[in-house]
Structures are given as C-alpha cells and as structure tokens.
Write a protein that holds these residues in place. Structure first.
Motif, short mmCIF file in Angstrom:
data_model
loop_
_atom_site.label_atom_id
_atom_site.label_comp_id
_atom_site.label_asym_id
_atom_site.label_seq_id
_atom_site.Cartn_x
_atom_site.Cartn_y
_atom_site.Cartn_z
N SER A 57 0.83 -1.21 0.00
CA SER A 57 0.00 0.00 0.00
C SER A 57 0.86 1.25 0.00
O SER A 57 1.90 1.32 0.67
CB SER A 57 -0.91 0.00 1.23
OG SER A 57 -1.81 -1.09 1.21
N VAL A 58 0.41 2.25 -0.75
CA VAL A 58 1.16 3.49 -0.84
C VAL A 58 1.18 4.22 0.51
O VAL A 58 2.09 5.03 0.77
CB VAL A 58 0.54 4.39 -1.94
CG1 VAL A 58 -0.85 4.87 -1.53
CG2 VAL A 58 1.44 5.57 -2.26
N SER A 59 0.22 3.94 1.37
CA SER A 59 0.17 4.61 2.67
C SER A 59 1.29 4.17 3.60
O SER A 59 1.50 4.78 4.65
CB SER A 59 -1.18 4.35 3.34
OG SER A 59 -1.42 2.96 3.47
N ASN A 60 2.03 3.13 3.24
CA ASN A 60 3.16 2.69 4.05
C ASN A 60 4.41 3.53 3.81
O ASN A 60 5.40 3.38 4.53
CB ASN A 60 3.48 1.22 3.77
CG ASN A 60 2.35 0.30 4.15
OD1 ASN A 60 1.68 0.51 5.15
ND2 ASN A 60 2.13 -0.74 3.35
N PHE A 61 4.37 4.39 2.80
CA PHE A 61 5.56 5.15 2.41
C PHE A 61 5.43 6.61 2.86
O PHE A 61 4.34 7.18 2.85
CB PHE A 61 5.76 5.10 0.90
CG PHE A 61 6.08 3.73 0.37
CD1 PHE A 61 7.39 3.31 0.26
CD2 PHE A 61 5.07 2.86 0.00
CE1 PHE A 61 7.69 2.05 -0.23
CE2 PHE A 61 5.35 1.60 -0.49
CZ PHE A 61 6.67 1.19 -0.60
#
Length: 399
Positions: free
Chosen positions: A123-127
C-alpha cells in the motif's frame, strides 16, 4: 559611547518564509498530506571602513574612484549572503475506502466519515517521502564567490503486520488429565509474522565552490576550491515477537558514498563524465562482477552507492515459562542475547590494508526466587505462614 561599541557597518536584512498545504487542492478522501515550506533570506553588511585598508573610510575611498569603479568596489567589500530553500516534509497518501483505491478489508477504521482502506504490504500509505533543497550564495572582502548547495531526500517504509498467533497445543486445556500435568503447553503460541518492518533510505548531497579574491597588485589568482559529499544511508528495523514471552529485534545501518567529478559538472571532461556515469551505475545499481556490462547484467544486485560502513545489532529476550507451571511458578527467569557486527572499508589512501570487521556477543540470564510462594506449596509451612499473618493482623501496626 565607547569607540569599540560603535557600529562599524550598515546592515540590511530580511527573511521571508511561506508554508502551504497543497493537499488542500485535492479531494479530502484521497487522504493526502503534502506540506511545503519555502524560504528566502538576504543579508547585506556594508562596512564603514575599508576592510583592506582599515584606516580609510569607505566614503572617502569611493570619492576618489569613477562611478563604475566605485560600484564595483562597494560590491567587493560588502558582506553579502543569500539563502533560498524549499522543503517537502513527510509527504504521504493515506486514502480512505471511498477514495476509489480499492475495497478495504476488515480491520480499517470504522469512522462514519470514511473508513480507511486496509493496509497491505504494498500500500502506498506505508511510504513517507521528504525532500529539502538549500542554496546559499555569499561574498565578502576576501571571497569573490561562494556557493553552497544541499539536497536532502528521505524515503521511509513502515508496515505493521496483523497479529497472527498459532496455538498448536490449545486442545490440552480441554483434556483434563493432560491439563493437570502439562497444562502450561496450552498457552504456548507461535507468531509466524514480525510485528513491524521499517526501512529508511536517506540521501545527503552537499556541494561547495569557493573562489578567493585576489587582493593587491601582483597577486596570483587561485583556482576555485571545491568540496563535495554525497552519502546514502540505509536503516533497517525488524521487530518480531516469535512467542508471547520472546522478543527479537534486528537493526542494521549502512553508509555508502557516491563518487563525483572533481570540479563542476559543466567543467568536467567527457572522460570524467563517462567515469561518473560508470560509477553511478556500479554504485547505484551494481551489475555484478563481470568485466563487461553484458556479463554484469546477469548478476544484478541493488547497492545504492559504494559501501563504506555497515553494522547491525540483534537483541533477543525470552522469559522462561515457569509462571505457567504450577510446581515452578515461584521462579521468575529471563534470558537475553545481544549480538553486534560492524564492517568498515579499507582506507582509501592505502586499500592494501583491507577492510576491518568486528563482532561482539553477550548472553545474560537472571532468576528471582519467591520462597514465600514455595513454602505455601507445602501444607505444614503454609499453615505456619497463615497463622503468622493472622497474629500480625490482630496486633495491628506498631507505633
């Protein structure tokens, strides 16, 4: 006012800073966090007396010079500094379920205003991304020009795994004969996944060009001075509670250097540029150990710079399961292990000395015995302790 406390220069200074959240330009359901900070600062100090001739005032000096020469001279003796910077801090995207990024899984927020999409490892929210650029230009009576630039970039990844405990002996609690003997095994559990993983990559590129001023007639002009430093740092962290009473932590740090041309890129020869391109490929995406690019492609590994230093640490702690055993629950025991490893590259001036490595390890154990709990397991001793407690309660506290 004393002469030493009087102002010997005229100063003009101003500083402008602006902050903006450009995520306000996008739909809220996208969950963007995009803050931007920009800054511009300028400072000029004009001395009253000529720094090159301390007993001559600047006004008197300028009266003796033509207009064009006077403007040039005032720029030479003026202390000037200008700074420009921009920073993109902790940029991230955390879309909600309604944001069109895919259906969320159970486990997200149940907020009525928009549930967050469940996080997956990709998921992009982990970055999280951060970038900052600072440029400083300066000059004074001894320096014709000085340019300093700094690029700082950071990319962080963090993922928290869902808790997944497997209890292979949970059935023992339902079998009375087994529960009375080895019941402590029913609470044994294994967590096949770490609790969280974090990776940070930080780049810091610094450049400085300094041109010294030629003072006095007959003085020789000096070549510009250059200073460069381009480092890439990587940090890794893994936390893994393998058992309910067992915790393992692993941290690793790596520092790599990216080699650059000696002077400015615009002034570099084609050979130096080709060398830098080759170094960049070998450093950033190292294509193995072959002599040709074709051979190296088959042995591709990611390297992110020329490694100069690496170290890691492993910490493990385990609480012995005496508390789950009826006969031994009066014992509290802990065992811990710490291991370290570090590597440093060979000195660049004498690579023949070779790299240096070092490692350490420490194993510690501790135990605490609760003899009162032990005595209570023996019925005669338990009666003695109970009678003593009753007498103490009847006598009350001593004054």
């Amino acid at each position: 006012q004393k002469l030493s406390t009087r102002t010997q220069e005229e100063e003009l200074r101003y500083d402008i800073e602006a902050n903006a959240n450009i995520d306000k330009l996008f739909p809220k359901k996208w969950g963007m966090n995009l803050p931007v900070t920009a800054r511009y600062a300028r400072a000029e100090r004009t001395p009253i007396f000529n720094p090159q001739e301390a007993d001559v005032s600047v006004d008197r000096l300028l009266e003796t010079l033509p207009r064009d020469s006077a403007i040039k001279k005032i720029n030479e003796i003026k202390d000037f500094r200008q700074t420009r910077s921009i920073a993109l801090t902790n940029w991230r995207i955390n879309p909600t379920k309604e944001g069109g990024k895919g259906k969320g899984k159970p486990g997200g927020s149940k907020d009525g205003g928009g549930r967050q999409a469940a996080k997956m490892p990709w998921s992009v929210s982990n970055f999280t991304m951060t970038y900052a650029y600072v440029e400083t230009q300066a000059r004074n009576a001894t320096i014709t020009s000085q340019l300093n630039t700094q690029h700082r970039a950071a990319l962080s990844y963090r993922y928290t795994f869902p808790s997944l405990n497997i209890s292979p002996f949970s059935f023992i609690s339902k079998v009375k004969p087994l529960n009375n003997t080895v019941g402590f095994l029913s609470k044994f559990a294994i967590n096949p996944l770490p609790s969280n993983v974090q990776v940070n990559v930080n780049g810091n590129r610094q450049f400085e060009e300094r041109i010294l001023r030629v003072i006095g007639e007959g003085s020789l002009a000096l070549d510009p001075l250059y200073g460069k430093n381009f480092l890439i740092t990587r940090n890794y962290t893994v936390n893994w509670p393998i058992f309910p009473s067992h915790q393992v932590n692993f941290t690793a740090n790596n520092i790599a250097r990216v080699d650059e041309v000696a002077n400015r890129w615009e002034d570099a020869t084609q050979m130096e540029r080709d060398s830098l391109a080759g170094n960049f490929i070998n450093n950033l995406i190292y294509f193995g150990r072959g002599d040709t690019v074709g051979q190296k492609i088959f042995d591709q590994t990611i390297n992110f710079g020329r490694n100069t230093q690496y170290n890691h640490t492993i910490n493990a702690a385990y609480q012995l399961p005496f508390s789950q055993m009826k006969l031994l629950n009066w014992i509290n025991g802990n065992v811990s292990y710490t291991g370290t490893f570090n590597w440093n590259q060979a000195p660049e001036i004498n690579p023949g000395l070779g790299a240096t490595i070092g490692n350490t390890q420490a194993l510690q154990g501790s135990a605490r015995l609760d003899l009162t709990s032990l005595y209570r397991k023996v019925k005669p001793l338990k009666n003695v302790l109970d009678n003593q407690n009753k007498r103490n309660q009847q006598q009350g506290p001593r004054r």
